[in-house]
Write an enzyme that holds these catalytic residues in place. Structure first.
Site, short mmCIF file in Angstrom:
data_model
loop_
_atom_site.label_atom_id
_atom_site.label_comp_id
_atom_site.label_asym_id
_atom_site.label_seq_id
_atom_site.Cartn_x
_atom_site.Cartn_y
_atom_site.Cartn_z
N TYR A 141 9.81 10.73 13.03
CA TYR A 141 8.53 11.44 12.95
C TYR A 141 7.59 11.05 14.08
O TYR A 141 7.55 9.89 14.49
CB TYR A 141 7.83 11.13 11.62
CG TYR A 141 8.44 11.80 10.41
CD1 TYR A 141 8.66 13.18 10.40
CD2 TYR A 141 8.77 11.07 9.29
CE1 TYR A 141 9.21 13.79 9.27
CE2 TYR A 141 9.30 11.68 8.16
CZ TYR A 141 9.53 13.04 8.16
OH TYR A 141 10.05 13.65 7.06
N LYS A 157 4.03 -12.45 -14.12
CA LYS A 157 3.29 -11.19 -14.12
C LYS A 157 3.95 -10.19 -13.17
O LYS A 157 4.77 -10.57 -12.32
CB LYS A 157 1.84 -11.45 -13.68
CG LYS A 157 1.70 -12.03 -12.27
CD LYS A 157 0.31 -12.62 -12.04
CE LYS A 157 0.21 -13.18 -10.63
NZ LYS A 157 -1.04 -13.96 -10.44
#
Ligand SMILES: *Cc1c(COP(=O)(O)O)cnc(C)c1O
Length: 382
Positions: free
Chosen positions: A265, A45
């Site tokens: 940042y 999956k």
């Protein structure tokens, strides 16, 4: 497993994902031997846990795997094309009104509610033939599956199940990574009690972790996913599988950062005073959270903080992981200076998927399924 130095990286690639199909095949064979005579399926999956179903399903089929589990009908459609002769089960079950689409391509839903059972039965009646399916039983995970009352409801009238050829009854364990957990045996006994209310059919209970709990958990079919991709899901012993994945990212540049200067940042990382007045050397890598490097690996976000490896030396992530870029402290890498164009190991011989998961406050499963799509991909051993 291939090491970074043996990887041929295209010049323009910012990063590289190498998947060893030979290792995946050997992992499946190793698990198949471990559980024999029980059959071994493969759970593919989510695009084979992010590693690429298109390459992996045919490799597993060639290794001898004949039963595949996917989550959705679309994944089932892809699996059907890649493994024409295989048995394919859809774990999410039957979507309302979609029975004809499943039947048309010969994939088998894992039916988990009385309503799904009735829809599949009605479609079989319409089609005028028996249709194959699996049943999910709720043994205690309380996520999917029929309860005892729902089983009694659908078996009260023999004609409800008659048009359905039950090829599997299955359930799923909640705590199988912990061999000492009392829930394991409780669920196994609950599974047996639920099965006893149904016509006899092949049974399956164990995934990658559960199959390590021993024979009583194997039944007729085991359903490993994570272990095929080199994952160690079980806490009690090492699963006999090897890593299959290498992830490497390009060094774009290396800068000297003076004590007191910040990187990235929010200026969240400030270069510390270095021994002997030395500046820190910080490399900027062409990998970010869009490539699957969790932002939560940033230094100082409450996680342990992530690492990459350069020439086998672990280098801490400094500053924030951004969308496309990550900065790492390479000051202590021995030998020649790290330079533009070098490749940093993000996952591989020195950094396991479990280690990265733990550092980011998550699990190796999420590491795999979050791998981005823009790095060069190299499938070897096919
Ligand atoms: C995903 C899944 C598996 C495979 O689990 P792994 O831990 O990856 O081996 C097996 N069974 C069910 C029902 C699943 O949802």
């Amino acid at each position: 497993m291939q090491t970074l130095t043996t990887i041929a990286v295209p010049n323009a690639a910012t990063g590289m994902i190498r998947v060893d199909l030979g290792a995946i095949r050997r992992n499946w064979q190793s698990l198949a031997r471990l559980v024999a005579p029980t059959a071994c399926a493969a759970v593919v999956k989510a695009d084979a846990y992010g590693l690429g179903a298109e390459a992996i399903i045919p490799a597993l089929f060639m290794a001898g795997c004949r039963t595949f589990f996917v989550a959705t009908l679309d994944e089932g459609r892809q699996a059907r094309l890649l493994a024409p002769g295989a048995v394919i089960y859809v774990l999410d079950g039957l979507m309302p009104g979609a029975a004809a689409a499943y039947a048309e391509i010969g994939v088998r839903p894992i039916l988990g509610t009385a309503a799904e059972v009735r829809e599949w039965r009605d479609h079989a009646d319409t089609a005028g033939k028996r249709l194959r399916a699996g049943l999910q039983l709720n043994s205690g995970l309380n996520r999917l599956g029929l309860s005892a009352a729902e089983i009694d409801d659908i078996t009260a009238l023999p004609e409800t199940l008659a048009p359905i050829e039950l090829t599997l009854v299955m359930s799923h364990l909640a705590c199988a990574d912990d061999p000492a957990h009392a829930m394991n045996e409780r669920q196994r006994l609950a599974f047996d009690a639920l099965r006893a209310r149904l016509p006899k059919a092949p049974a399956s209970l164990a995934a990658s972790d559960g199959l390590m709990l021993g024979k009583p958990y194997h039944y007729d079919l085991v359903r490993p996913g994570y272990a095929l991709y080199g994952g160690q899901a079980f806490g009690g012993a090492e699963t006999p599988v090897k890593p299959v994945l290498t992830l490497a990212a390009r060094v774009l540049r290396v800068d000297e950062v003076a004590p007191g200067d910040s990187v990235g940042y929010a200026a969240s990382w400030v270069a510390p005073p270095a021994a002997g007045g030395r500046k820190r050397r910080v490399a900027t890598l062409a990998i970010g959270y869009a490539d699957g490097l969790f932002r939560h690996l940033s230094a100082g976000t409450g996680s342990r903080g992530g690492v990459v490896a350069l020439r086998g030396h672990l280098c801490p992530i400094v500053g924030r992981v951004s969308m496309d870029l990550t900065t790492v402290d390479v000051t202590e890498v021995p030998g020649a200076p790290v330079t533009r164009g070098d490749m940093a190991e993000v996952l591989g011989p020195h950094i396991s998927i479990e280690a990265m998961g733990a550092a980011a406050g998550t699990i190796g499963y999420e590491v795999l399924t979050r791998l981005g799509r823009r790095f060069a991909r190299d499938y070897v051993g096919g």
